[in-house]
Design a protein around this motif. Structure first.
Motif, PDB file in Angstrom:
ATOM      1  N   PRO A 157     -28.163  38.475  33.690  1.00  0.00           N
ATOM      2  CA  PRO A 157     -29.221  39.442  34.000  1.00  0.00           C
ATOM      3  C   PRO A 157     -28.827  40.900  33.793  1.00  0.00           C
ATOM      4  N   GLU A 158     -29.833  41.765  33.800  1.00  0.00           N
ATOM      5  CA  GLU A 158     -29.608  43.195  33.571  1.00  0.00           C
ATOM      6  C   GLU A 158     -29.017  43.892  34.792  1.00  0.00           C
ATOM      7  N   VAL A 159     -29.360  43.422  35.998  1.00  0.00           N
ATOM      8  CA  VAL A 159     -28.951  44.166  37.199  1.00  0.00           C
ATOM      9  C   VAL A 159     -27.426  44.301  37.301  1.00  0.00           C
ATOM     10  N   PRO A 160     -26.634  43.230  37.160  1.00  0.00           N
ATOM     11  CA  PRO A 160     -25.180  43.421  37.207  1.00  0.00           C
ATOM     12  C   PRO A 160     -24.652  44.266  36.047  1.00  0.00           C
ATOM     13  N   LEU A 161     -25.273  44.169  34.869  1.00  0.00           N
ATOM     14  CA  LEU A 161     -24.802  44.974  33.733  1.00  0.00           C
ATOM     15  C   LEU A 161     -24.983  46.454  34.016  1.00  0.00           C
ATOM     16  N   VAL A 162     -26.182  46.816  34.501  1.00  0.00           N
ATOM     17  CA  VAL A 162     -26.471  48.219  34.788  1.00  0.00           C
ATOM     18  C   VAL A 162     -25.589  48.710  35.942  1.00  0.00           C
ATOM     19  N   ALA A 163     -25.149  47.782  36.800  1.00  0.00           N
ATOM     20  CA  ALA A 163     -24.266  48.154  37.918  1.00  0.00           C
ATOM     21  C   ALA A 163     -22.795  48.251  37.489  1.00  0.00           C
ATOM     22  N   GLY A 164     -22.472  47.821  36.273  1.00  0.00           N
ATOM     23  CA  GLY A 164     -21.094  47.960  35.796  1.00  0.00           C
ATOM     24  C   GLY A 164     -20.248  46.701  35.927  1.00  0.00           C
ATOM     25  N   ALA A 165     -20.872  45.534  36.031  1.00  0.00           N
ATOM     26  CA  ALA A 165     -20.094  44.304  36.216  1.00  0.00           C
ATOM     27  C   ALA A 165     -19.208  43.992  35.009  1.00  0.00           C
ATOM     28  N   ALA A 166     -19.709  44.271  33.803  1.00  0.00           N
ATOM     29  CA  ALA A 166     -18.903  43.959  32.614  1.00  0.00           C
ATOM     30  C   ALA A 166     -17.647  44.832  32.580  1.00  0.00           C
ATOM     31  N   ASP A 167     -17.782  46.104  32.979  1.00  0.00           N
ATOM     32  CA  ASP A 167     -16.609  46.989  33.025  1.00  0.00           C
ATOM     33  C   ASP A 167     -15.577  46.442  34.016  1.00  0.00           C
ATOM     34  N   ALA A 168     -16.061  46.008  35.190  1.00  0.00           N
ATOM     35  CA  ALA A 168     -15.140  45.518  36.227  1.00  0.00           C
ATOM     36  C   ALA A 168     -14.404  44.267  35.753  1.00  0.00           C
TER      37      ALA A 168
END
Ligand code: AMP
Ligand code: GLY
Length: 423
Positions: free
Chosen positions: A70-81
């Motif tokens: 989903p978009e919500v974790p991506l926009v929150a920076g989950a991929a960076d983490a």
């Protein structure tokens, strides 16, 4: 490869089914998942909007690839983490996910990259809203007004209407809630969803699909998250994918790299085939739902290898994608009251049927599968052609029981009957 999928919708169920059939996948988990993903993947409780929690789960479970749905974790920076934890991640950075998270950011990128899209007015207050509506009226004459919430709104932030007062009221409501508003020129013509897998440099388009955003047959009722989809598009002009790759996808990926915010993951172009040519309606930064449910069953290339190549910058060396012949159709079975106020907790029978992908489902304490969201199931079938896939999908829908459920009966119908006209 140990693969962890983040999310809990039918898109994630479809991802799990496709990943499970890739022989390179040795273990599969989906967090938090739903009643359907539990049948194919390990489940873990997870707050998907918490990047620290996503990265911690990936580390503890020993993930070698994390796929963020989903978009919500991506926009929150989950991929960076996840990447900071040293784990390969399929999905864009927080910065790059602004292509979806901010419609005005996406407009800036498109302008810089020369990508064709609707003319837009960014509106910060009620007076500017009226001015923008005047200007769009002067530009387009009697065409509908398009008023959008600038931020993430789960597909429900857009109002398209010829009623000026209703358009203005939506804009004021978004402004009153502290949001920013975008007023846009109306785009005519059929819509196409085209997904591309990219590593920030190389771009591999998938097959085009069509989504049905309105709740009711004949495109009536409110906008939803998507009520059904089919792929491929028998009516699409020859060369459409090559054209969109050259004029939309590659220029956008190149512009993001030029800005030092490379976009890797899934770039979803929502397009309108207008009388003046292809225009971008919106970008999303992740697989679309429900289009993923029809695109992935047609993909013959193993999915984990493809997503891992995107995550590790290795797409240039990836073999060309291979596709199965035929077509796929998915029909969303929605809960009573969806989209305004979906009722949850109703038992579902037939939820384990073939092709029944789960969205908002949960396992009740007594072991029964119950509804737990607005879009409950995405019932999917493939066939030798679109008519056969459509018939098979609706036969499967008939095998499902959920009190008060509704679904559209016209998914893919106009395409099967050859009624989709290009302006
Ligand atoms: P979006 O959230 O931007 O994808 O918008 C949701 C839906 O609203 C789109 O799929 C279109 O059906 C419709 N829509 C959005 N922008 C426009 C536009 N400029 N012209 C016509 N329809 C639009
Ligand atoms: N199919 C619409 C979306 O995923 O946003």
């Amino acid at each position: 490869m140990r693969v962890l999928v983040i999310g809990s919708g039918a898109r994630e169920h479809a991802l799990c089914v496709a990943l499970q059939s890739d022989p390179a996948v040795t273990a599969l988990a989906c967090a938090p998942g739903n009643a359907g993903t539990r049948a194919v993947a390990e489940a873990f409780l997870l707050q998907v909007a918490d990047p620290v929690a996503v990265a911690a789960l990936a580390r503890e479970w020993g993930a070698e690839l994390v796929v963020i749905g989903p978009e919500v974790p991506l926009v929150a920076g989950a991929a960076d983490a996840v990447r900071e934890a040293g784990i390969a991640c399929f999905g864009p950075s927080e910065q790059a996910a602004q292509l979806e998270g901010s419609k005005s950011f996406a407009k800036h990128v498109m302008t810089a990259a020369g990508v064709p899209t609707a003319k837009a007015w960014a509106v910060g207050g009620p007076a500017e809203l009226e001015t923008a509506l005047d200007e769009v009226h002067a530009l387009t004459g009697g065409a509908p007004y398009v008023v959008k919430d600038d931020g993430l709104a789960a597909g429900k932030g857009v109002v398209v209407t010829v009623d000026r007062e209703a358009a203005a009221a939506h804009g004021r409501a978004v402004l009153d809630a502290g949001g920013a508003v975008l007023v846009e020129e109306y785009l005519d013509g059929p819509e196409v969803s085209l997904f591309a897998v990219t590593d920030g440099t190389t771009v591999l388009p998938l097959v085009p699909a069509q989504d049905f955003k309105r709740r009711d047959d004949g495109d009536g009722g409110p906008n939803t998250g998507g009520m059904g989809a089919y792929a491929p598009l028998p009516w699409a002009p020859a060369g459409l994918v090559d054209e969109v790759l050259a004029t939309v996808l590659q220029p956008t990926v190149d512009e993001m790299a030029r800005r030092g915010e490379p976009f890797s993951g899934l770039l979803y172009a929502g397009l309108a085939l207008t009388s003046r040519g292809v225009r971008v309606v919106e970008f999303n930064a992740r697989f679309g739902d429900p289009e993923t449910q029809v695109v992935l069953p047609l993909l013959a290339t193993p999915l984990a290898g493809l997503l891992h190549a995107s995550a590790t910058g290795a797409l240039a060396g990836h073999p060309p994608l291979e596709w199965r012949p035929g077509a796929a159709v998915t029909v969303v079975v929605a809960a009573s009251g969806y989209p305004e106020a979906p009722r949850t907790g109703d038992p579902i029978t037939g939820a384990d049927g073939e092709g029944v992908l789960h969205a908002g489902t949960a396992v009740a304490p007594d072991g029964r599968v119950v509804s737990a969201g607005g879009r409950v199931l995405a019932v999917t079938a493939t066939g030798d052609d679109l008519a056969a896939a459509r018939q098979a999908a609706y036969e499967r829908v008939a095998g499902v029981r959920l009190a008060g459920a509704h679904w559209r009966s016209d998914i893919a119908l106009a395409a099967v009957e050859g009624r989709i006209a290009l302006p």
